[in-house]
Design a protein around this motif. Structure first.
Motif, PDB file in Angstrom:
ATOM      1  N   LYS A 452       0.828  -1.199   0.000  1.00 49.59           N
ATOM      2  CA  LYS A 452       0.000   0.000   0.000  1.00 49.59           C
ATOM      3  C   LYS A 452       0.870   1.260   0.000  1.00 49.59           C
ATOM      4  O   LYS A 452       0.646   2.192  -0.778  1.00 49.59           O
ATOM      5  N   GLU A 526     -15.707  -3.297   1.572  1.00 48.68           N
ATOM      6  CA  GLU A 526     -14.597  -4.181   1.202  1.00 48.68           C
ATOM      7  C   GLU A 526     -13.924  -3.712  -0.086  1.00 48.68           C
ATOM      8  O   GLU A 526     -12.695  -3.744  -0.200  1.00 48.68           O
ATOM      9  N   SER A 528     -13.846  -0.654  -1.238  1.00 53.00           N
ATOM     10  CA  SER A 528     -13.090   0.579  -0.998  1.00 53.00           C
ATOM     11  C   SER A 528     -11.801   0.275  -0.249  1.00 53.00           C
ATOM     12  O   SER A 528     -10.799   0.949  -0.414  1.00 53.00           O
ATOM     13  N   LYS A 529     -11.839  -0.772   0.562  1.00 52.24           N
ATOM     14  CA  LYS A 529     -10.611  -1.159   1.263  1.00 52.24           C
ATOM     15  C   LYS A 529      -9.532  -1.596   0.258  1.00 52.24           C
ATOM     16  O   LYS A 529      -8.365  -1.234   0.370  1.00 52.24           O
ATOM     17  N   ASP A 533      -5.973   0.102  -0.656  1.00 46.97           N
ATOM     18  CA  ASP A 533      -4.763  -0.705  -0.739  1.00 46.97           C
ATOM     19  C   ASP A 533      -4.025  -0.405  -2.047  1.00 46.97           C
ATOM     20  O   ASP A 533      -2.803  -0.437  -2.119  1.00 46.97           O
ATOM     21  N   ALA A 553     -17.390  -0.068   8.263  1.00 48.33           N
ATOM     22  CA  ALA A 553     -16.485   0.366   7.193  1.00 48.33           C
ATOM     23  C   ALA A 553     -15.278   1.084   7.801  1.00 48.33           C
ATOM     24  O   ALA A 553     -14.132   0.856   7.415  1.00 48.33           O
ATOM     25  N   LEU A 556     -12.883  -1.343   9.224  1.00 45.91           N
ATOM     26  CA  LEU A 556     -12.222  -2.169   8.223  1.00 45.91           C
ATOM     27  C   LEU A 556     -10.940  -1.483   7.742  1.00 45.91           C
ATOM     28  O   LEU A 556      -9.970  -2.131   7.365  1.00 45.91           O
ATOM     29  N   LEU A 557     -10.960  -0.161   7.762  1.00 47.57           N
ATOM     30  CA  LEU A 557      -9.843   0.605   7.246  1.00 47.57           C
ATOM     31  C   LEU A 557      -8.914   1.005   8.382  1.00 47.57           C
ATOM     32  O   LEU A 557      -9.284   0.916   9.546  1.00 47.57           O
ATOM     33  N   GLU A 561      -7.829   6.493   7.675  1.00 47.99           N
ATOM     34  CA  GLU A 561      -8.112   6.161   6.260  1.00 47.99           C
ATOM     35  C   GLU A 561      -9.591   6.316   5.923  1.00 47.99           C
ATOM     36  O   GLU A 561     -10.024   6.004   4.834  1.00 47.99           O
ATOM     37  N   PHE A 562     -10.376   6.744   6.902  1.00 54.25           N
ATOM     38  CA  PHE A 562     -11.815   6.845   6.688  1.00 54.25           C
ATOM     39  C   PHE A 562     -12.277   8.237   7.094  1.00 54.25           C
ATOM     40  O   PHE A 562     -12.107   8.635   8.252  1.00 54.25           O
TER      41      PHE A 562
END
Lengths: 643, 283
Positions: A452, A526, A528-529, A533, A553, A556-557, A561-562
């Motif tokens: 990443k 998922e 967007s994750k 990446d 969400a 998950l990040l 990152e969100f």
């Protein structure tokens, strides 16, 4: 105690002996269950009354109340002794679990009185979770009812191996042997697969005391034990000490720098100094140095004892870790199959993130699949997309971290868990692990050379998800489009995931029910994750009405990152704009589950950015967002931006 | 107890000085040894406790090096709230229930241990071991969190709290037997001794200090009495007894035909009175 025993007790020597015998008595925890009016509370009242545990003042108070609320005419209504709460006393039904205590010469008992009410099944599961035996009441006049089947099923689900079938109110059927035998035969037919080790059927009358403590002449055809005789003598296999060693660490005991101990209750097996033990999660091992207690160190400790262990080596152990025998380890996985009892008014939706507490560990998790629901009345397997209150299913769970567990059937402490809502903190359900899912342990992450950070560095940007949420027609897509144009003109690499567009492709199999909305957002999160990446600045423009999924969400990040952007528009304004004519159709009922009209929108509590569209033009809003990105270091700072 | 210490930010153990509190304190010493219990202890003082209780409390705290907080409803003291002029109901409400809520709020405690047992009273039989309270300290018996196995849901939002009852499944006999077995110190009031008492409504009330107003014709007399339960002295009746050792107390208890809370005058105030007090925030 009877009068003679009391006089003896006054003699100190006899007293000491009495206390010693009291201390050595084994404890049996059992629950009573049955349908409304089967006479559960009366039976417990009868047990307390016959074993002389009702005090004079309590009895006087019941006599007074019997006249006011009683349902048995002039007799003392023994049920009033156990029906504790005022509300239920007035309704004449038990609504919660009540715990009662009594002792005979042979055993001590804790009784959980659980409700017969359909909507309170969760309380029955609660009572059953801590019981070794269940007394299932049947009204001799009514025979086996739907609820009898339900209760028997839950009893077996929670792993209770010993059952008493108490055929009550036999006095009202003239103490008939035929009636009794028919009920027993019916019961045995459907309970054959429940894995009960003992099943004792007893005809009795709680109201008159027949076959409760004393044998009844009217039931001379019955040759088995009375209820109390059976409860006193039934062998309950409680020997957890012979199973492999397990200790769930509750608390790290560190009074000073020189002492570091691990406190917990031994759930199975035994331990002694010198034993090699293993931390199930990390696989690190050490030897037991000492078993520390307030009363001095122990040479050996057994299942059920609460102790503090110190180890020879300094290895990393914290609350929630499991110490185990080195040659018999529990499973360690981040996925398992379990049986789940749902206990909340709020439905279980697969994909939604919840908390799971197993042992002393609490982790984020979600149900990935409902394999099948079991109809608790017919025991048939049925397909289900969601679970409602009191429904039972076999499900797969995915956890965000690995945990150590054993199948519930082998070790209740190691296989039982509760499900907790992350926002309300309510207990939503209770589960029992069947087994781990191997997939999780066999699919390993591929370590890649280009990662990443490399990808993002090549693009001179910090990858991030800009998550636009708001009502339909609020202006999310318009603003997101403008932001993307501005970023592109600044030579940044972006991608825009738009709700309507994604639903045409990736998510075209999904509708607008709550369950589908959750899945819709899960997939987008998922995707967007993966895009983050890939190093991209990813714009997501979705109504995303539920807080729980936006939170999912976010989690998950990685941190920062969100970025949640709330495009705030009053419903009335959005409806007035009605760019796509959807509100009008929702109002007529042509579109169902429309956010804001017939489905809720949960506004964000702490978004990073709020755009008030009634005060700000889309152009100004887009500038506001890009400015936010610059000042928070998402865009390279050595370039001078003119926006 | 370890669950609470591990999961809450700011727990407290309520210490009422009675025999159940003594047992609970002893269990806390055991659970965390060799550490000291990682939380403070708090006594809600109505100012009407027996003198011997306060003495015992201070000695215990000093002996074990406990962090002991004593809280009194200052407003109640200013208004001279007492069991005689205000009645036991109002008195208990202000000096116990309100005082407790004040103290919990003031210190921001998110969990409070109490020594209540399920065998004491009907509404207590239905208590959870972890009992959730709203930010206003209210209890809703119809909406309790299900409590399965030994898995306690300890999650609360800011302001909300949990009451924890580690002795839920103990009986009065278990308590006495444990005191005997572990040689746990208890307040001398539990042992019979000649004490000044007056008879009221068929019950013996001890004249612990000069604040007890005597009714016309009442003359304190010396009797050998002891207490089965301890609270505020004007509201706690004594029983006539010669039992001055643990063994004889247990022997008396085994033949007793009157339940222990019958000496508590507040439970008889009105039907469902304990449940009502609990909903309002009493322990």
């Amino acid at each position: 105690m009877n009068a003679i025993a009391m006089e003896e007790a006054l003699d100190t020597k006899a007293l000491v002996e009495y206390l010693a015998s009291h201390e050595q008595k084994s404890l049996l925890r059992f629950l009573t269950c049955g349908s409304v009016d089967d006479g559960k509370s009366t039976l417990i009242g009868r047990l307390l009354y016959d074993t002389k545990l009702i005090f004079e003042d309590q009895l006087a108070s019941i006599e007074k109340d019997s006249k006011k609320h009683g349902t048995v005419g002039d007799d003392i209504d023994l049920a009033l002794l156990v029906d504790g709460l005022q509300a239920e006393r007035e309704q004449g039904i038990t609504i919660d679990v009540a715990y009662r205590f009594f002792t005979t010469d042979k055993r001590k008992f804790i009784v959980a009185d659980t409700p017969g009410h359909e909507q309170y099944t969760r309380n029955m599961a609660t009572g059953a979770s801590n019981s070794d035996l269940a007394v299932i009441l049947i009204d001799a006049r009514k025979g086996i009812l739907t609820q009898t089947r339900r209760h028997s099923f839950i009893v077996s689900l929670l792993g209770i191996k010993h059952v008493v079938l108490a055929v009550n109110k036999i006095d009202l059927m003239d103490y008939s042997q035929d009636v009794f035998e028919k009920i027993v035969a019916d019961y045995k037919t459907f309970a054959a697969d429940f894995g009960f080790e003992t099943l004792q059927a007893i005809p009795l009358s709680a109201r008159y005391g027949d076959n409760v403590l004393t044998r009844s002449e009217k039931l001379d055809w019955y040759k088995g034990p009375t209820l109390v005789e059976h409860l006193e003598s039934v062998q309950i296999d409680q020997d957890q000490s012979e199973k492999p060693f397990r200790l769930q660490v509750q608390w790290v005991n560190r009074p000073d720098l020189n002492f570091r101990g691990f406190s917990g209750t031994i759930s199975s097996g035994t331990v002694k100094p010198g034993d090699e033990v293993l931390v199930a999660g990390s696989g690190k091992s050490s030897k037991v140095k000492a078993i520390v207690t307030y009363d001095g160190d122990l040479a050996r400790a057994f299942a059920g004892q609460a102790v503090t262990l110190t180890l020879e080596d300094e290895i990393d152990i914290s609350r929630g870790d499991v110490l185990c025998a080195i040659d018999a380890r529990p499973e360690v996985s981040d996925q398992f199959q379990a049986r789940l009892i749902w206990m909340s008014e709020q439905d279980l939706i697969p994909g939604r993130t919840v908390l799971v507490k197993i042992g002393a560990r609490t982790v984020s998790a979600s149900v990935t699949e409902i394999k099948y629901q079991t109809d608790v009345n017919t025991f048939a397997h049925i397909a289900a997309k969601t679970l409602k209150l009191n429904e039972v299913a076999v499900v797969n769970f995915a956890l965000q971290e690995t945990v150590a567990f054993d199948p519930y059937a082998e070790n209740h402490d190691m296989g039982a868990f509760i499900v907790i809502d992350r926002v309300s903190n309510l207990t939503l359900g209770a589960g029992m692990v069947d087994h781990g899912l191997r997939r999780a342990t066999n699919v390993h992450w591929q370590a890649l050379d280009v990662n990443k950070a490399t990808r993002a560095g090549a693009k001179g940007q910090k990858p991030v998800v800009l998550w636009f949420t708001g009502l339909s027609g609020a202006g999310k897509s318009t603003i997101a489009n403008l932001v993307e144009k501005k970023l592109l003109s600044l030579n940044h690499h972006t991608y825009l995931l738009d709700g309507d567009n994604v639903r045409h492709g990736l998510n075209k199999d999904l509708g607008f029910t709550d369950a589908d909305r959750v899945e819709n957002i899960r997939r987008v999160a998922e995707v967007s994750k993966l895009m983050v990446d890939a190093g991209l600045i990813t714009l997501v423009s979705f109504i995303s009405p539920f807080r729980a999924e936006r939170q999912m969400a976010r989690e998950l990040l990685g941190p920062s990152e969100f970025v949640e952007i709330y495009v705030s528009t009053p419903l009335s304004v959005a409806e007035q704009r009605d760019v796509k004519g959807l509100y009008a159709r929702a109002r007529t009922g042509e579109i169902k589950n429309f956010t804001g009209i017939s489905s809720p929108y949960e506004f964000p509590e702490n978004p990073e950015v709020i755009v008030e569209t009634t005060e700000t033009s889309p152009e100004v809003a887009a500038t506001q967002i890009v400015n936010f990105m610059i000042s928070n270091g998402y865009l390279d700072s050595d370039i001078e931006y003119i926006i | 107890m370890r669950e609470v210490a591990a999961e809450f930010k700011n727990p407290v153990m309520l210490y009422s000085i009675g025999k159940d509190s003594s047992v609970m304190l002893h269990l806390a010493l055991k659970a965390f040894a060799p550490s000291k219990p990682p939380f403070p202890f708090m006594h809600v003082n109505t100012t009407w406790k027996f003198g011997e209780m306060i003495k015992f409390r201070d000695e215990t705290a000093a002996r074990l090096g406990l962090n002991l907080i004593s809280h009194t409803n200052a407003e109640g003291v200013v208004n001279n709230v007492n069991p005689f002029d205000h009645g036991s109901n109002v008195f208990t409400n202000i000096m116990k229930t309100d005082a407790l809520k004040q103290a919990l709020t003031e210190h921001g405690f998110d969990a409070a241990f109490g020594g209540a047992r399920r065998d004491e009273e009907k509404s207590r039989a239905k208590e959870r071991i972890f009992s959730f309270r709203t930010a206003n300290h209210g209890w809703d018996p119809k909406n309790q969190r299900p409590e399965l196995w030994n898995l306690y849901n300890a999650r609360v939002k800011p302001g909300e709290s949990i009451r924890v009852f580690p002795l839920s499944n103990w009986t009065e006999l278990d308590i006495w037997q444990y005191i005997l077995l572990e040689k746990i110190p208890i307040v001398p009031l539990y042992f019979a001794k000649m004490r000044p008492v007056v008879q009221r409504g068929g019950q013996w009330i001890m004249v612990d200090d000069e604040r007890l107003p005597l009714n016309p014709g009442e003359v304190p007399e010396m009797k050998s009495v002891r207490f089965r339960t301890l609270g505020d002295y004007p509201l706690t009746a004594a029983v006539e007894s010669e039992a001055d050792t643990l063994e004889t107390i247990v022997a008396e208890m085994l033949v007793a035909r009157t339940s222990e809370r019958s000496g508590r005058l507040i439970d008889h105030d009105e039907a469902g009175s304990m449940e009502k007090k609990k909903r309002e925030g009493y322990f």
